[in-house]
Design a protein around this motif. Sequence first.
Motif, short mmCIF file in Angstrom:
data_model
loop_
_atom_site.label_atom_id
_atom_site.label_comp_id
_atom_site.label_asym_id
_atom_site.label_seq_id
_atom_site.Cartn_x
_atom_site.Cartn_y
_atom_site.Cartn_z
N VAL A 64 73.56 -5.59 46.69
CA VAL A 64 73.91 -4.50 47.60
C VAL A 64 75.42 -4.26 47.58
O VAL A 64 75.88 -3.12 47.50
N ILE A 65 76.18 -5.34 47.65
CA ILE A 65 77.64 -5.23 47.66
C ILE A 65 78.13 -4.57 46.37
O ILE A 65 79.00 -3.69 46.39
N GLU A 66 77.56 -4.99 45.24
CA GLU A 66 77.97 -4.43 43.95
C GLU A 66 77.56 -2.96 43.84
O GLU A 66 78.31 -2.15 43.31
N ALA A 67 76.38 -2.62 44.36
CA ALA A 67 75.90 -1.24 44.29
C ALA A 67 76.80 -0.29 45.07
O ALA A 67 77.00 0.87 44.68
N GLU A 68 77.35 -0.77 46.18
CA GLU A 68 78.20 0.07 47.01
C GLU A 68 79.52 0.44 46.34
O GLU A 68 80.20 1.36 46.76
N LYS A 69 79.85 -0.27 45.27
CA LYS A 69 81.08 0.02 44.53
C LYS A 69 80.85 1.00 43.39
O LYS A 69 81.78 1.41 42.72
N LYS A 70 79.58 1.35 43.17
CA LYS A 70 79.21 2.16 42.01
C LYS A 70 78.52 3.46 42.44
O LYS A 70 78.05 3.60 43.56
N ILE A 71 78.43 4.40 41.49
CA ILE A 71 77.61 5.59 41.67
C ILE A 71 76.86 5.84 40.36
O ILE A 71 77.24 5.35 39.30
N TYR A 72 75.77 6.59 40.48
CA TYR A 72 74.94 6.92 39.32
C TYR A 72 75.24 8.36 38.94
O TYR A 72 75.09 9.27 39.77
N LEU A 73 75.67 8.59 37.72
CA LEU A 73 76.08 9.91 37.26
C LEU A 73 75.14 10.40 36.17
O LEU A 73 74.83 9.67 35.23
N MET A 74 74.69 11.64 36.30
CA MET A 74 73.86 12.28 35.29
C MET A 74 74.50 13.61 34.91
O MET A 74 75.05 14.31 35.77
N ALA A 75 74.41 13.96 33.64
CA ALA A 75 74.98 15.22 33.18
C ALA A 75 74.39 15.61 31.83
O ALA A 75 73.92 14.76 31.07
N ASP A 76 74.39 16.89 31.56
CA ASP A 76 74.06 17.41 30.23
C ASP A 76 75.37 17.67 29.50
O ASP A 76 76.26 18.35 30.04
N VAL A 77 75.49 17.15 28.28
CA VAL A 77 76.76 17.28 27.54
C VAL A 77 76.49 17.72 26.10
O VAL A 77 75.41 17.45 25.54
N ASP B 140 69.00 21.24 20.66
CA ASP B 140 69.55 20.34 19.66
C ASP B 140 71.05 20.14 19.84
O ASP B 140 71.64 19.21 19.28
N ASP B 141 71.66 21.04 20.64
CA ASP B 141 73.10 21.00 20.81
C ASP B 141 73.55 20.23 22.06
O ASP B 141 74.74 19.96 22.24
N MET B 142 72.57 19.89 22.93
CA MET B 142 72.90 19.21 24.19
C MET B 142 72.03 17.97 24.36
O MET B 142 70.88 17.94 23.92
N VAL B 143 72.58 16.96 25.01
CA VAL B 143 71.82 15.76 25.39
C VAL B 143 72.14 15.45 26.85
O VAL B 143 73.14 15.91 27.40
N ALA B 144 71.26 14.65 27.46
CA ALA B 144 71.48 14.20 28.84
C ALA B 144 72.02 12.78 28.82
O ALA B 144 71.56 11.95 28.04
N ILE B 145 73.01 12.52 29.66
CA ILE B 145 73.52 11.16 29.80
C ILE B 145 73.29 10.66 31.22
O ILE B 145 73.37 11.44 32.18
N HIS B 146 72.95 9.39 31.33
CA HIS B 146 72.85 8.71 32.61
C HIS B 146 73.78 7.50 32.53
O HIS B 146 73.72 6.74 31.56
N VAL B 147 74.62 7.34 33.53
CA VAL B 147 75.59 6.24 33.46
C VAL B 147 75.97 5.78 34.86
O VAL B 147 76.00 6.57 35.81
N VAL B 148 76.22 4.48 34.99
CA VAL B 148 76.72 3.90 36.24
C VAL B 148 78.23 3.71 36.11
O VAL B 148 78.69 3.07 35.17
#
Length: 286
Positions: A207-220, A247-255
Amino acid sequence: MTLRMAIPNKGRLNERTVELLMKSGLDLGEDWGRRLYISVKNQDLEVVFVRAQDVPELINTGAVDFGITGWDQVAESGYKMQKLLDLEFGYCRLSVAVPENLGMKSPAEIPDGCKVATSFPKLTKSYFERIGKKVKIIQVSGAAEIMPYMGVSDIIVDLVSSGSTLKMNRLIELDVIVKSQAVAVCGKLEAEKKEAVTDILDSIRSVIEAEKKIYLMADVPVKNLKAVEKACPGIEGPTIMNIAGRDDMVAIHVVINKCDVFDSVNKLKKLGGKGILILPINRLVA
């Protein structure tokens, strides 16, 4: 095998401790604030609500298996405790403070025979013995800051957070005796209980570690993927997924770190990122 855990029943440590337990998946029920002990739902765990200063005593006597309190209380108790986890809240320091009008600049200027008001007599005694000063310790249960004004003491040893209370009472810090924060501690534990305690603390840590992070999603854009990976490396690198019909775009998910979200979003926008989403994380298990 029922585990017993002691936590503060009020004060600066209570609310955050309960929050961490609840977020880690331990169900204390709706009436935890009105009870002295609770059997956690679906877990072989009992949580006991006591004064923060009583947690080390209960652990030492074996009444409970482990607990959460301030490190200052553990140090004052004098008991040999194993620190299991720093909880990263309740930061404070036990400090020597003197009235401004005394003009003292260092502990060396404190005269022998000085009267010291404190609710930490053991740590205070040990400190002044260590620096070679003979003082008279006056034990109080609170509001040590007012004691020099009332003529009860010449100086004080008390917990300091921001220092604003000292300033309001025209006191200045001369030295820090102990730095403190909320900690999980235990005495000797048998193997089975130690494993169960580790599981609980791992959940709290997540929980402590999660509070320092966010989950980011985007098409790039695919053409900028290398630059995107460099801008948002994440824990083990971003997850890349194809977008149907593109074919020109992909989705990224990252913490990523919360402190990096402003820069990361702006970098992604400059690299052609679209549909950027920022989501909170409840737990992060490494």
